[in-house]
Design an enzyme around this catalytic site. Structure first.
Site: not given
Lengths: 755, 87
Positions: A54, A105, A323
């Protein structure tokens, strides 16, 4: 107690859970080589997340390089910032620049649809903000499993509410996107989010951490346990044996915080007191510190004890990996720190100096007075592993391509054609999507001049001059499955055409490449073919790729999703009052079809709806023709020629007629040209076609324009009357009341979701 | 009739924007040193006796509908009826 660098030196042979963190043996070995010792657990956490697919693009990097080899010039000027920055920046004239980007996402939105989609919007908005631009609009291409699948009833409403909830609270109009259903997306929904922002040329900011002694400031929300996935392996090692409950990896967004962050950041830019800025997205502080440091010319020293925490039990590994949403990092010269803090205070935004830029070339991170990270930042951020994954054309590709739709039974009478029309408009992919788009605020900020269900979303940028931008995103994954090279070009061509049809000149693209596992050579082949298609396509069209994102591993067991290279095209229009809407307007207007219709039904909506068939070769792409067609549309729009114009795509001419009619409940009567096969003419999905209407008497002007552009123009009918009795008629074939079509068209989504 | 109460709270590690907003507002009103997390409470009137089986059903209902267990935790308990005061 934390695993320090000293401790790592003392215990070189300590076993580490690198495999659980997703690292391969040779990757772990390389980390040891870079550092000349075993990594501390904090370093291991940083490398593992920054070297993940990612963040590092390790499987796609070698192929994505081809995008940077494209000319960095748009049809209207140079790029002010290109691929590799947070988002590309395009000069749109009058001193304005526009930045836009699309990202995925997908996986978070499957786990927790509302928050996954909401934080997807939040993340892309911060990317745009980090360039110094004011975000002015968002778009969301969405893909789900079959509409009647039970899991779609869980995922779709959550995702839509999340996109709407976050965007609406932020006060950003959602001006378009897509909603597509296919069985391969069951278990792998695609939630892509695009944001567009505007800035003055002089406000452009690039993320660099230059100048020793400059302060590193973390501002925005406090750091919590959000989004800590694999790193819990480390956390549980450093905690007591029975440790805390496994921390969740779901991030919760707070759009009101983000709104403050936007206003605060823009004021900071305005004051000219930052040297560099970076948003915190995936990989949180690990990413922001290593990227800022490696983009600058020195090192960086950060004290993790200074990071404001929401949860005081977090370990250093977790703080580095968190995050938590709505955070940014800035590099500020010492004499500007007070001014910076003052602006943050005004907006009620928490801001903390957490470190400074140093002379050295190392990224040093302390915890409780001891060094837990001591690494060369480039090795974390930019010099991760690069894979040349094997790729091979799958052996089933020939079989799929030779399974052409020619043998499928086609409707032959007028009555059968009418039935087909009703079945098609009531299919999930062609039906009314307003259940979704009505949950989004389209008009907030007052500059949305076109939004769903128009072909492109269009935003006014300057109220005095009426300068504006148009955006469209497209991808037909079925075409890309049949031929990924052509499929990617068809996606590009459709988005390009949609922008041009609205009256804007297409200038640049951003892409979101959604694919299955890169470890499967077949998927990797699809990926390389799609990139090749896009690069060749962009060369032909003269539109640079300004950025985007790759999402791999979209697959359930052995089944990958349809290859889905979503392309977003940005266009510029000098005067938004000259825009072209899709809806028929005035009775008596002539209806013309631009472009050529061939017998191209492989991968079409008809093949899916009528026969659940996917085989053959997708429609041919002629990018030279697309360019001439675009020029015809833009010139015509500027001259005020069109009453309406609508791109032909899924469902072919019929679907375009239906949508242009239903937009304002205005009927139409079509006379098919002599000698054509009615079914092919009505349902073929040949590319490069546009349905236009124009005042009777302007036909000569159209013919002149079309001749100049070498575009076939065929008069196919006349706009009918409006109102409750309006009908869609195809002479000698069938006539359907618009009310009947509307009922069929509007029913599917509310019916499936029970609302 | 008995009453079963289900308390649903955002998990401790999860960001709670509502609680954060309330905490901020309390501070502005002069109530210092109060950190709020905000959840929700369901009162369920259950027919008949509250058996273990019945409670298990409520737990299942909470798991499926009342709480989003990805980000929330919940607690199920029987509310003891308050004795009517007599005058």
């Amino acid at each position: 107690m934390a695993d320090t660098v000293d401790n790592a030196l003392k215990t070189p042979d300590l076993g580490q859970p690198w495999a659980e963190l997703g690292l391969k043996p040779d990757e772990y070995e390389r980390i040891r080589e870079i550092l000349g010792r075993r990594p501390t657990s904090s370093e291991l956490a940083m490398y593992s997340v920054m070297w993940s697919e990612h963040c590092s693009y390790k499987s796609s990097k070698v192929h994505l390089r081809k995008f940077s080899e494209l000319s960095q010039e748009t049809p209207i000027g140079k790029l002010l910032a290109g691929i590799g920055e947070n988002a590309g920046v395009i000069d749109v004239g009058q001193g304005y620049a526009v930045t836009f980007k699309i990202e995925s996402h997908n996986h978070p939105s499957y786990v927790e649809p509302y928050q996954g989609a909401a934080t997807g919007v939040g993340g892309i908005v911060r990317d745009i903000l980090a360039m110094g631009a004011r975000p002015i609009g968002v778009m969301d291409p969405l893909r789900f499993g079959p509409l009647d699948a039970p899991d779609t009833a869980r995922v779709l409403p959550g995702v839509v509410a999340g996109v709407g909830g976050y965007g609406n609270c932020l006060g950003l109009p959602n001006i378009g996107g897509e909603v597509v259903f296919d069985k391969t997306y069951l278990g792998n929904p695609l939630v892509n989010a695009l944001c567009v922002g505007v800035l003055r040329h002089e406000d452009l900011h690039l993320a660099h951490a230059t100048g020793a002694g400059n302060k590193v400031i973390l501002y925005g929300a406090a750091t919590g346990g959000d989004g800590i996935g694999g790193v819990s392996v480390l956390a549980s090692e450093t905690f007591d044996a029975d440790g805390p409950a496994k921390r969740p990896s779901v991030q919760v967004g707070d759009p009101f915080m983000e709104k403050l962050l936007i206003e605060c950041t823009l004021e900071i830019f305005q004051a000219g007191i930052v040297s560099g800025i970076q948003d915190l997205g995936g990989a949180g502080l690990s990413c922001a510190t290593s990227e800022l440091a490696s983009a600058g010319d020195g090192g960086m020293h950060v004290d993790l004890d200074l990071v404001p925490l929401r949860d005081s039990t977090l370990s250093p590994e977790e703080i580095l990996m968190s995050e938590s949403q709505e955070r940014m990092m800035a590099v500020v010269e010492p004499h500007n720190v007070d001014a910076f803090m003052k602006i943050c205070e005004k907006w009620d935004v928490l801001a903390t100096v957490v470190g400074e830029v140093t002379d050295g070339d190392r990224l040093l991170i302390d915890w409780h007075g001891e060094t837990v990270v001591d690494v060369p930042p480039r090795t974390v951020a930019h010099e991760g592993p690069v894979y040349n994954r094997p790729y091979a054309r799958p052996d089933w590709q020939d079989r799929v391509q030779s399974d052409t739709p020619e043998s499928l039974a086609r409707p032959s009478s007028g009555a059968e054609l009418a039935q087909t029309v009703l079945a098609m408009v009531a299919s999930p992919n062609l039906c009314d999507k307003s259940w979704v788009t009505n949950q989004y605020d389209r008009y907030v900020r007052g500059n949305s001049v076109l939004a769903q269900p128009e072909d492109a979303g269009m935003l006014r940028i300057d109220e005095e001059t009426q300068l504006g931008v148009a955006l469209a995103t497209d991808c037909n994954g079925r075409f890309a499955y049949l031929d990924p090279y052509a499929g990617a070009q068809l996606a590009l061509a459709e988005a390009y055409r949609n922008v041009a049809v609205s009256g804007a000149r297409p200038v640049a693209i951003s892409d979101c490449l959604n694919f299955g596992s890169p470890e499967d050579p077949s998927v990797m082949w699809q990926f390389t073919e799609a990139i090749r298609g896009l690069v060749d396509g962009c060369k032909a069209l003269g539109t640079p790729v300004t950025g985007g994102n790759v999402s791999f591993y979209n697959q359930t067991a052995e089944t990958a999703i349809l290859p889905t290279p979503v392309v977003g095209v940005l266009g510029v229009i000098d005067d938004v009052t000259k825009r072209t809407p899709i809806g028929f307007a005035t009775e008596g207007d002539e209806v013309w079809l631009l472009g050529d219709t061939r017998d191209e039904l492989a991968g079409s909506a008809w093949a899916e709806v009528a026969h659940d068939h996917l085989g053959g070769l997708p429609p041919t792409v002629d990018l030279d023709h697309e360019q001439r067609l675009a020029t015809t549309m833009i010139t015509g729009a500027a001259a005020g020629l069109w009453s309406s114009a609508h791109d032909l795509a899924d469902g072919g001419l019929t679907q375009a007629l239906v949508e242009s009619s239903l937009r304002r409940d205005v009927g139409v009567t079509v006379t098919l040209p002599e000698g054509v096969d009615p079914f092919v003419y009505l349902f073929s999905e040949s590319a490069g076609r546009v349905l236009v209407s124009l005042p009777a008497g302007s036909a000569a002007q159209l013919q002149e324009l079309a001749a100049a552009g070498q575009v076939t123009a065929t008069r196919i009918g006349v706009v009918g009357s409006a109102g409750p009795d309006a009908v869609l008629t195809v002479e000698d074939q069938f006539s359907l009341a618009l009310s009947e079509i509307r009922d069929a068209w509007q029913a599917p989504i509310p019916a499936a979701l029970g609302v | 009739m008995a009453r079963v109460v289900v308390d649903v709270m955002p998990k401790p590690e999860i960001l709670d924007p509502q609680g954060k907003a309330v905490t901020g507002a309390l501070g502005r009103l002069g109530f210092s040193g109060m950190a709020v997390r905000q959840g929700k409470r369901f009162e369920i009137e259950v027919d008949g006796e509250v058996t273990d089986e019945r409670l298990e059903q409520v737990r299942q209902a909470a798991e499926m509908l009342l709480a989003n267990t990805v980000i929330e935790s919940f607690d199920v308990r029987v509310e003891t009826p308050i004795e009517q005061a007599t005058f």
